[in-house]
Motif scaffolding. Structure first.
Motif, mmCIF file in Angstrom:
data_model
loop_
_atom_site.group_PDB
_atom_site.id
_atom_site.type_symbol
_atom_site.label_atom_id
_atom_site.label_comp_id
_atom_site.label_asym_id
_atom_site.label_seq_id
_atom_site.Cartn_x
_atom_site.Cartn_y
_atom_site.Cartn_z
ATOM 1 N N CYS A 14 -12.713 -61.935 -51.107
ATOM 2 C CA CYS A 14 -11.747 -62.837 -51.964
ATOM 3 C C CYS A 14 -12.545 -63.797 -52.549
ATOM 4 C CB CYS A 14 -10.809 -63.397 -50.975
ATOM 5 S SG CYS A 14 -9.352 -62.588 -50.600
ATOM 6 N N PHE A 15 -13.432 -64.403 -51.959
ATOM 7 C CA PHE A 15 -14.521 -65.261 -52.659
ATOM 8 C C PHE A 15 -15.069 -64.642 -53.772
ATOM 9 C CE2 PHE A 15 -18.707 -67.042 -53.013
ATOM 10 C CZ PHE A 15 -18.382 -68.450 -53.311
ATOM 11 N N LEU A 16 -15.860 -63.409 -53.378
ATOM 12 C CA LEU A 16 -16.387 -62.820 -54.625
ATOM 13 C C LEU A 16 -15.656 -62.217 -55.805
ATOM 14 C CD1 LEU A 16 -18.694 -60.362 -52.361
ATOM 15 C CD2 LEU A 16 -19.456 -62.316 -53.558
ATOM 16 N N LEU A 17 -14.252 -61.853 -55.720
ATOM 17 C CA LEU A 17 -13.497 -61.707 -56.570
ATOM 18 C C LEU A 17 -13.035 -63.163 -57.592
ATOM 19 C CD1 LEU A 17 -11.310 -58.946 -54.984
ATOM 20 C CD2 LEU A 17 -13.147 -58.818 -56.659
ATOM 21 N N ILE A 18 -13.080 -64.254 -56.869
ATOM 22 C CA ILE A 18 -12.691 -65.413 -57.498
ATOM 23 C C ILE A 18 -13.759 -65.872 -58.418
ATOM 24 C CG2 ILE A 18 -12.718 -67.794 -57.167
ATOM 25 C CD1 ILE A 18 -11.053 -67.253 -54.456
ATOM 26 N N ILE A 19 -14.935 -65.432 -58.254
ATOM 27 C CA ILE A 19 -16.113 -65.675 -59.178
ATOM 28 C C ILE A 19 -15.768 -65.109 -60.468
ATOM 29 C CG2 ILE A 19 -18.575 -65.391 -59.673
ATOM 30 C CD1 ILE A 19 -19.318 -65.422 -56.609
ATOM 31 N N PRO A 20 -15.742 -63.722 -60.666
ATOM 32 C CA PRO A 20 -15.354 -63.155 -62.366
ATOM 33 C C PRO A 20 -13.978 -63.952 -62.598
ATOM 34 C CG PRO A 20 -15.130 -61.512 -60.426
ATOM 35 C CD PRO A 20 -15.649 -62.732 -59.806
ATOM 36 N N LEU A 21 -13.105 -63.995 -61.827
ATOM 37 C CA LEU A 21 -11.552 -64.784 -62.245
ATOM 38 C C LEU A 21 -12.053 -66.031 -63.012
ATOM 39 C CD1 LEU A 21 -8.618 -64.556 -62.313
ATOM 40 C CD2 LEU A 21 -8.642 -65.521 -60.136
ATOM 41 N N LEU A 22 -13.009 -66.904 -62.186
ATOM 42 C CA LEU A 22 -13.268 -68.224 -62.964
ATOM 43 C C LEU A 22 -14.067 -67.988 -64.161
ATOM 44 C CD1 LEU A 22 -14.066 -70.157 -59.685
ATOM 45 C CD2 LEU A 22 -12.131 -70.420 -61.064
ATOM 46 N N THR A 27 -15.414 -68.391 -70.158
ATOM 47 C CA THR A 27 -16.228 -67.691 -71.044
ATOM 48 C C THR A 27 -15.664 -66.481 -71.570
ATOM 49 O OG1 THR A 27 -18.205 -66.722 -71.568
ATOM 50 C CG2 THR A 27 -17.491 -66.716 -69.226
ATOM 51 N N LYS A 28 -15.778 -66.014 -72.729
ATOM 52 C CA LYS A 28 -15.297 -64.613 -73.495
ATOM 53 C C LYS A 28 -16.058 -63.563 -72.985
ATOM 54 C CE LYS A 28 -12.247 -66.501 -75.793
ATOM 55 N NZ LYS A 28 -10.631 -66.435 -75.338
ATOM 56 N N GLU A 29 -17.548 -63.870 -72.421
ATOM 57 C CA GLU A 29 -18.311 -62.772 -71.838
ATOM 58 C C GLU A 29 -17.872 -61.907 -70.976
ATOM 59 O OE1 GLU A 29 -21.725 -62.716 -73.046
ATOM 60 O OE2 GLU A 29 -21.162 -64.437 -74.722
ATOM 61 N N VAL A 30 -17.046 -62.579 -70.240
ATOM 62 C CA VAL A 30 -16.618 -61.621 -68.964
ATOM 63 C C VAL A 30 -15.116 -61.131 -69.473
ATOM 64 C CG1 VAL A 30 -15.565 -61.914 -66.421
ATOM 65 C CG2 VAL A 30 -17.697 -63.288 -67.033
ATOM 66 N N ASN A 31 -15.078 -59.949 -69.343
ATOM 67 C CA ASN A 31 -13.835 -59.167 -70.096
ATOM 68 C C ASN A 31 -13.123 -58.380 -68.919
ATOM 69 O OD1 ASN A 31 -11.862 -58.488 -71.570
ATOM 70 N ND2 ASN A 31 -13.025 -57.120 -72.737
ATOM 71 N N TRP A 32 -12.871 -58.762 -67.747
ATOM 72 C CA TRP A 32 -12.276 -58.050 -66.843
ATOM 73 C C TRP A 32 -10.776 -57.926 -66.794
ATOM 74 C CZ3 TRP A 32 -14.265 -58.210 -61.112
ATOM 75 C CH2 TRP A 32 -15.633 -57.791 -61.172
ATOM 76 N N ASN A 33 -10.077 -56.668 -66.385
ATOM 77 C CA ASN A 33 -8.656 -56.648 -66.514
ATOM 78 C C ASN A 33 -8.453 -56.262 -65.130
ATOM 79 O OD1 ASN A 33 -9.184 -53.880 -66.058
ATOM 80 N ND2 ASN A 33 -8.983 -53.325 -68.277
ATOM 81 N N LEU A 34 -6.982 -56.310 -64.826
ATOM 82 C CA LEU A 34 -6.540 -55.865 -63.495
ATOM 83 C C LEU A 34 -7.147 -54.767 -62.787
ATOM 84 C CD1 LEU A 34 -4.550 -56.696 -61.194
ATOM 85 C CD2 LEU A 34 -2.890 -55.316 -62.281
ATOM 86 N N ALA A 35 -7.372 -53.593 -63.586
ATOM 87 C CA ALA A 35 -7.766 -52.293 -62.985
ATOM 88 C C ALA A 35 -9.406 -52.562 -62.467
ATOM 89 C CB ALA A 35 -8.023 -51.397 -63.875
ATOM 90 N N ASP A 36 -10.257 -53.701 -63.220
ATOM 91 C CA ASP A 36 -11.561 -53.933 -62.807
ATOM 92 C C ASP A 36 -11.454 -54.744 -61.480
ATOM 93 O OD1 ASP A 36 -12.852 -52.750 -65.114
ATOM 94 O OD2 ASP A 36 -12.102 -54.748 -66.172
ATOM 95 N N PHE A 37 -10.432 -55.595 -61.261
ATOM 96 C CA PHE A 37 -10.506 -56.409 -60.105
ATOM 97 C C PHE A 37 -9.846 -55.384 -58.830
ATOM 98 C CE2 PHE A 37 -10.187 -60.001 -62.851
ATOM 99 C CZ PHE A 37 -11.023 -60.766 -62.403
ATOM 100 N N VAL A 38 -9.150 -54.607 -59.187
ATOM 101 C CA VAL A 38 -8.837 -53.789 -58.271
ATOM 102 C C VAL A 38 -9.953 -52.494 -57.796
ATOM 103 C CG1 VAL A 38 -7.278 -51.480 -57.530
ATOM 104 C CG2 VAL A 38 -6.049 -53.302 -58.914
#
Length: 94
Positions: A14-22, A27-38
């Motif tokens: 959970c902590f590691l997944l919060i990093i890209p969420l934040l 920033t616009k550099e990180v472009n993850w969608n729901l599938a990336d998080f899953v």
């Protein structure tokens, strides 16, 4: 609590997944969608649970270290392939 390591694994994932969420928020550099998080969650949780299984079932410390190292190396290779296409498979990132 009987399964402290399992709780620890879930909390770390959970902590590691919060990093890209934040990072998405700032920033616009990180472009993850729901599938990336899953996919990331499944990879991280699966790796943690497989290492936990190794820790419970394998008796010799040396073998535990070797097996967990191989599992973590596989995670890194899969993650790299999905991110940048190291091997050029159809799953390669762009």
């Amino acid at each position: 609590m009987k399964n402290k390591r399992l709780v620890g694994i879930v909390l770390i994932v959970c902590f590691l997944l919060i990093i890209p969420l934040l990072a998405i928020l700032f920033t616009k550099e990180v472009n993850w969608n729901l599938a990336d998080f899953v996919v990331a969650g499944v990879l991280l949780l699966g790796t943690g649970l497989i290492c936990e299984l190794v820790m419970r079932k394998v008796k010799k410390t040396y073998h535990r270290i070797i097996l967990c190292t191989v599992i973590l190396a596989a995670l890194l290779l899969i993650w790299t392939e999905l991110a940048v296409g190291l091997f050029g498979t159809p799953f390669a990132g762009t």
